[in-house]
Write an enzyme that holds these catalytic residues in place. Sequence first.
Site, PDB file in Angstrom:
ATOM      1  CG  ASP A 113      -1.939   1.092   1.155  1.00  0.00           C
ATOM      2  OD1 ASP A 113      -1.570   2.236   0.820  1.00  0.00           O
ATOM      3  OD2 ASP A 113      -3.126   0.805   1.384  1.00  0.00           O
ATOM      4  CG  HIS A 114       1.501   4.248  -3.207  1.00  0.00           C
ATOM      5  ND1 HIS A 114       0.231   3.957  -3.612  1.00  0.00           N
ATOM      6  CD2 HIS A 114       1.644   5.578  -3.390  1.00  0.00           C
ATOM      7  CE1 HIS A 114      -0.356   5.064  -4.020  1.00  0.00           C
ATOM      8  NE2 HIS A 114       0.477   6.072  -3.896  1.00  0.00           N
ATOM      9  CG  HIS A 117      -4.036   4.383  -1.053  1.00  0.00           C
ATOM     10  ND1 HIS A 117      -3.178   3.313  -1.070  1.00  0.00           N
ATOM     11  CD2 HIS A 117      -4.283   4.679  -2.354  1.00  0.00           C
ATOM     12  CE1 HIS A 117      -2.928   2.990  -2.336  1.00  0.00           C
ATOM     13  NE2 HIS A 117      -3.593   3.790  -3.132  1.00  0.00           N
TER      14      HIS A 117
END
Length: 492
Positions: free
Chosen positions: A178-179, A241
Amino acid sequence: SQTKPQILVIFGASGDLTKRKLIPALYELFRQKLLPKEFAVLGVSRTDLDDDAFREKMKEFLPKEDDKKTAVSEFLQMLYYQPLATEDAYDYPVLRDRLTTIAKQNNIAENYIFYLSTPPKLYEIIPANLASVDLNKTEDGFRRLIVEKPFGTDLESAKQLNKNLLNYFNEDQIYRIDHYLGKETVQNMLVTRFANGIFEPIWNHNFIHHVEVTSAESLGVEERGGYYDSSGAMRDMVQNHLMQVVGMVAMEPPVIVEADAIRNEVLKVFQSLRPIKEEDVQNHVIRGQYIESHIKGDLVKGYRQEKGVDPESRTETFMAMKFFIDNWRWSGVPFYIRTGKKLPTRVTEVVIHFKKTPHHLFGTNAGYEHSNNQLVIRIQPDEGILLKFGMKVPGAGFNVQTVNMDFHYDDLRNVHLPSAYERLLLDCMQGDATLYSRGDAVVKAWEYVQPILNAWKNNPEIPVYGYPAGTWGPDVADDLVEDGTWRYPCKN
Ligand code: BG6
């Protein structure tokens, strides 16, 4: 910690993520001498290329400056390419042999990371195919699997995907990316909270009025209309996110800074979310879709006119929601999430809105919103932290105005702010899963959002409000925030 010699295998090497994010991040790690000397990247996809052609392609996405030239060409020598029918198990002996050859040539131990950056339907197939040639296990090195988003498209598919991955890899080999967790400012939230004596004592329902997480984008869906139309803001941004960001804001102090300790606390936050029942969705969640408008004199397309989008689409490009975390710390504190495409600006921030003073000693003069203290954690851009507080207007009387104490990461000279992918790739190479989502938490987050998605699907009478491109979304989103407001970063 030390990064062992290893090979990173990227499935989907001809895709967008590889050239835009992964290769530039790896190059940056290389430039900073953070990659081991014995290191290689093997790009894999169906496109028929050889090593040189792949290197040429990737070069376009690396810096062009003269002084970096040598670094670039040295880095490019670490890249290899293998065309492969990824969905076909018969092709995998080729992959296994190629890996062995590259490992031998470069004197690299057989430590492999497999990065899945392919269409999601292959997430089910590639792990099985890797296992068919024993690439999922090893006696003396490591085998890790990185899975890109989306992790499932609903609760059932996410559970199914977890189950399937666990058939071939153990949980401690699986790294779900999950950047947002890779963003420096998201991690700094833990330091802000747990390395300062002044914030944590007031970080609870006694002092906090409400918490806002806003993630605005000025871009629309660009070239991704096809994908986005089957996804929407909830699946694209919120389930993953922004829920992870809420996890960081709301969690209890972890026992230690280690993957499981931190991820246990995030899971507990998700377990404490008060479910939104299907019949309440309309009152707690607002969805919107951008419509044609003029921005600074230019005509901007509406969402339904975008390429790849159904002209009658009801997919949300904006959503705002109100929810509660039913635990000791957050009892009764509303949390709000707001995100959308084609909003007036690009900004992601967490705003802690503190309670007002119990008594308004100085009256209600213009410009002063009753000691409305806010701590604004700016995740991007202009990363930093802003504290807003009241001060006396110099001169006669006791007039109060709100002023800012503002820290910008830019003020730290010569400090490189690593991209999310730099941080996350390096962490995985070192076997640190702290900033990766754990399977149980991903499923919990899906469990939470699924009734909302169901309500939208089953009740066409729940409106999809149009909002002109370039505005802050439908006005009704303002009404969600009881006894308060969203912060409008363009305005203040
Ligand atoms: C991606 C979404 O995961 O995150 C995109 O698919 C979105 O739609 C992007 O634009 C936002 O990421 P960032 O890092 O630019 O905030």
